[in-house]
Design an enzyme around this catalytic site. Structure first.
Site, short mmCIF file in Angstrom:
data_model
loop_
_atom_site.label_atom_id
_atom_site.label_comp_id
_atom_site.label_asym_id
_atom_site.label_seq_id
_atom_site.Cartn_x
_atom_site.Cartn_y
_atom_site.Cartn_z
N LEU A 1 45.94 54.32 48.25
CA LEU A 1 45.38 54.55 49.58
C LEU A 1 45.74 53.42 50.53
O LEU A 1 45.89 53.64 51.72
CB LEU A 1 43.85 54.68 49.50
CG LEU A 1 43.31 55.87 48.71
CD1 LEU A 1 41.80 55.78 48.60
CD2 LEU A 1 43.71 57.17 49.38
N GLY B 1 46.03 45.23 50.64
CA GLY B 1 45.73 44.13 51.54
C GLY B 1 45.70 42.83 50.77
O GLY B 1 46.16 42.76 49.63
N PHE C 1 43.33 41.44 49.38
CA PHE C 1 42.47 41.52 48.20
C PHE C 1 43.16 42.19 47.03
O PHE C 1 42.80 41.99 45.88
CB PHE C 1 41.19 42.30 48.53
CG PHE C 1 41.49 43.70 48.94
CD1 PHE C 1 41.67 44.70 48.00
CD2 PHE C 1 41.60 44.03 50.28
CE1 PHE C 1 41.97 45.99 48.38
CE2 PHE C 1 41.90 45.32 50.67
CZ PHE C 1 42.08 46.29 49.72
N TYR D 1 44.64 46.24 45.90
CA TYR D 1 45.04 47.63 46.15
C TYR D 1 43.83 48.56 46.05
O TYR D 1 42.86 48.27 45.35
CB TYR D 1 46.10 48.07 45.15
CG TYR D 1 47.26 47.12 45.08
CD1 TYR D 1 48.36 47.29 45.90
CD2 TYR D 1 47.23 46.04 44.20
CE1 TYR D 1 49.42 46.40 45.85
CE2 TYR D 1 48.28 45.14 44.15
CZ TYR D 1 49.38 45.32 44.98
OH TYR D 1 50.42 44.44 44.94
N VAL D 2 43.94 49.68 46.73
CA VAL D 2 42.91 50.71 46.66
C VAL D 2 43.57 52.02 46.26
O VAL D 2 44.54 52.46 46.89
CB VAL D 2 42.17 50.88 48.01
CG1 VAL D 2 41.14 51.99 47.90
CG2 VAL D 2 41.51 49.59 48.42
N LYS E 1 39.00 50.00 44.00
CA LYS E 1 39.60 48.79 44.58
C LYS E 1 39.98 47.86 43.43
O LYS E 1 39.12 47.42 42.67
CB LYS E 1 38.63 48.10 45.52
CG LYS E 1 39.20 46.81 46.12
CD LYS E 1 38.13 45.96 46.80
CE LYS E 1 37.75 46.53 48.13
NZ LYS E 1 36.86 45.61 48.89
N ASP F 1 32.24 40.24 58.24
CA ASP F 1 33.53 40.88 58.55
C ASP F 1 33.32 42.26 59.19
O ASP F 1 33.93 43.25 58.79
CB ASP F 1 34.38 41.00 57.29
CG ASP F 1 35.87 41.20 57.61
OD1 ASP F 1 36.27 40.92 58.76
OD2 ASP F 1 36.61 41.63 56.72
#
Length: 717
Positions: free
Chosen positions: A360, A363, A365, A367-368, A382, A478
């Protein structure tokens, strides 16, 4: 006439019928004495006429009566006692019985047949049966005698012997055909005879005993029904107890295998022994993973990109009281909506081996991936970056914080997985993407004003819950358009708690590591690292400005002073409030299709939220109430002109923070951000060009801004 005395003796014969009930067949033998009594019964015959009306088929009875004697026994229920007397005549199988058959042939002869009624015992039947139909019952007295046979006969009741009853021997068995005896009562019209012999009324008592036998049959049936019901109830109860026991044992077993959440970091609750459990569990997972790759090896990944050590934009939505994931090894009960752990095998299977087709977004962090659990529930998985200290911190924060909260406007964590160095978080999949996607995505239709207002109210309520209802309060850190997920009803869900912080009630938190998203950071936090819940309020004000203007927080086409949405909007907010001319700031794509009162409320909230001094900003619960129209926008000002930080009548600036200092800090932020030209020169995607980032020294000299790459059409990353 001398025979008359014998009738007197007839009463004594009644006793004989008593023994007869047990042996149904013997009854016919006893009747011989009664034949003498037959004549006495003759006088009453005329009255029986009443009975005939009951049964229409007189002719057949005429022939049958002689034989029915035995048949009457079945009729006991019918009450046509007349026939019973005849049964006695058959019982004397001697010649008399044959003579009696002939008379029955003619209905008129009934009087002759009446001799059969002599069986005064016949009255006995009446007593056994219902008194209400006395007329018929008297004639049926004999049936009472037969009732005893019925038990044996019941097996043959279907037999049509009724007509055959002509033979006396058959009578005992004839009982089954009670239907035929009913006609005889008419023929004999002997019903009167029973009344004639009142004395017989006593004898009926004896027959009554025989009828009693029939009731037992009914009662036994009732008892059998009751027993069946009782057995069914008892069986159901036993089954429920067994199921409850099985459920309890399974639950107990699951608890044994439970894993505690990861060790706490920065005050996140949960014990630290989890690490041992995690390693042991991961060993098991390595052995059981069906996919070619084991947990120890990272799943297939897209090409690497620069890491920012920041929180990503993705988090999924979790609807109220949503369905929990299917039970899995190590299922644990946690606080709030958080439910437990998944193993690596489950998540690998759910995401098709973490295939690129299921990706999806990605970033800083990690992957999703989109996945589907065994129960058909869609989820977003995630996968945090392996070996990253920032990824580990975000993992601890999400598991420790999201698992504690539950609100319809907050994304909830469904579960997590620890497998060797792997850290995965599982959320419910939200198919309608993010606010940023709908506001700024290329080729997207214009979002209606009603939808914008609905999203603003929902996200304000979610933040208010974190600040006001959680103890200790939670600071998101955030808040941005890409972290507000929306469902198909345009209900907002605040997502991504990877940077969330548990705030102290007494002291303002001073962070040496400023983290957030460029364009949304509060000036005091960006310049000095001072973090309060009012930092979230500022970020939310930027989101409101996006909803009002349709602009991004940073204008990438203007690298000079006023490229910030806040810097551009502040001077205009005062003008809009004074003149009521919203066209200056409102998104042109709306074509003035909005409610002016609702727009005025949102403009007032945005102006109050982006004040440069934190103490002058309103609380999130106030913002939510103003947006809903429950309180007046003037309650947000507290003597402050929209777009300004100074109190009316004050000659100087705010004493809490120096606005010039804040502006200087923000200018440094801009400089660092804009110096990272690859952030804007490279096409990352058609939306979400402004990623989260962090500063390591409290200022901005060491900060890096990097892009969160997202796949087209998806609001994750």
């Amino acid at each position: 006439m001398s025979s008359a005395p014998p009738p007197g003796g007839t009463p004594s014969p009644p006793p004989q019928p008593l023994p007869i009930p047990p042996p149904p067949q013997p009854l016919p033998v006893t009747p011989p004495p009664p034949p003498t009594a037959l004549p006495p019964a003759l006088p009453p015959p005329p009255p029986p006429t009443a009975l005939p009306p009951a049964l229409p088929p007189p002719p057949p009875p005429t022939t049958v009566p002689p034989i029915p004697p035995s048949t009457p026994s079945p009729p006991p229920p019918l009450t046509p006692s007349p026939l019973p007397p005849s049964p006695t005549t058959p019982s004397p199988p001697l010649t008399p019985s044959p003579t009696t058959p002939s008379p029955p042939l003619t209905p008129s002869p009934p009087p002759a047949i009446t001799p059969s009624p002599p069986l005064t015992p016949s009255p006995l039947p009446p007593s056994p049966t219902t008194p209400s139909p006395p007329p018929p019952s008297p004639s049926i007295p004999s049936p009472p005698l037969t009732p005893s046979p019925p038990p044996s006969s019941p097996l043959r009741p279907s037999s049509p012997p009724p007509p055959s009853p002509a033979t006396p021997s058959t009578p005992p068995r004839s009982p089954p055909p009670p239907s035929t005896p009913t006609p005889p009562p008419r023929v004999g019209s002997l019903s009167p005879p029973p009344p004639a012999s009142p004395s017989g009324g006593r004898s009926p008592s004896t027959p009554s005993t025989t009828p009693g036998s029939s009731p037992p049959a009914q009662s036994s049936k009732e008892l059998s029904k009751g027993a069946m019901v009782g057995i069914a109830i008892g069986g159901g109860f036993v089954l429920l107890v067994a199921l409850a026991l099985i459920f309890f044992l399974c639950k107990k077993k699951r608890r044994r295998d439970n894993e505690a959440p990861p060790a706490p970091i920065d005050g996140v609750p949960y014990g630290g022994q989890q690490q041992q459990n995690a390693s042991r569990r991961s060993d098991h997972v390595v052995m059981s993973v069906p996919p070619p790759k084991s947990p120890s090896s990272a799943p297939p990944r897209p090409p690497h990109f620069m890491s920012s050590g920041s929180s990503g934009d993705y988090d999924s939505n979790y609807s109220d009281q949503s369905v929990l994931p299917p039970p899995s090894p190590g299922l644990a009960l946690g606080l709030g909506i958080y439910q437990g752990t998944f193993n690596y095998e489950e998540l690998s299977r759910a995401t098709n081996g973490f295939s690129e087709a299921n990706l999806l977004g990605q970033g800083g962090f990690g992957y999703v991936f989109k996945g589907m659990l065994r129960n058909g529930k869609e989820v977003a998985v995630k996968q945090l970056k392996e070996g990253s200290s920032q990824g580990e911190r975000e993992f601890q924060a999400e598991v420790g914080i999201i698992s504690r909260v539950h609100h319809r406007h907050l994304v909830a964590l469904v579960g997590y997985c620890i497998a060797d160095a792997q850290r995965l978080l599982v959320y419910e999949f939200v198919p309608n993407n993010t606010l940023e996607f709908h506001l700024h995505g290329k080729g997207r239709p214009t979002m209606e004003w009603s939808s914008r207002l609905k999203i603003a109210v929902g996200s304000a309520k979610g933040l208010s819950y974190l600040h006001e209802n959680c103890n200790p309060k939670i600071i998101h850190r955030d808040i941005k358009a890409s972290n507000i997920l929306i469902d198909f009803k345009f209900e907002a869900k605040v997502a991504d708690f990877g940077l969330a912080k548990i705030a102290s009630d007494t002291n303002t938190h001073v962070s040496t590591r400023v983290m957030g998203t460029f364009g949304y950071l509060a000036p005091e936090y960006a310049s000095s690292g001072k973090l309060t819940e009012k930092s979230d309020v500022f970020s939310f004000g930027v989101v409101l400005l996006e909803l009002i203007t349709g602009r991004r927080p940073i204008d990438v086409n203007n690298v000079h002073a006023d490229n910030s949405l806040v810097d551009w909007a502040r001077p205009l907010l005062n003008q809009v409030s004074e003149l009521g001319n919203f066209e200056v700031v409102v998104d042109k794509k709306l074509n003035n299709e909005y409610d002016k009162e609702e727009m005025a409320r949102m403009v007032a909230c945005a102006a109050a939220c982006v004040r440069s001094t934190a103490p002058r900003r309103p609380r999130m619960d106030q913002v939510a109430r103003v947006l809903e129209g429950n309180i007046s926008p003037s309650d947000l000002n507290q003597g402050i002109t929209p777009g300004h930080s100074n109190v009316y009548g004050s000659s100087g600036g705010s004493t809490d923070y120096d606005s010039s200092q804040d502006n200087e800090g923000m200018n440094k932020f801009r400089k660092v951000g804009l110096e990272t030209q690859d952030l804007y020169s490279n096409p990352i995607s058609e939306y979400d060009l402004y990623p989260s980032w962090s500063s390591t020294d409290g200022q901005t000299t060491q900060g890096k801004a990097t892009g969160n790459i997202k796949r087209p059409g998806q609001g994750y990353g």
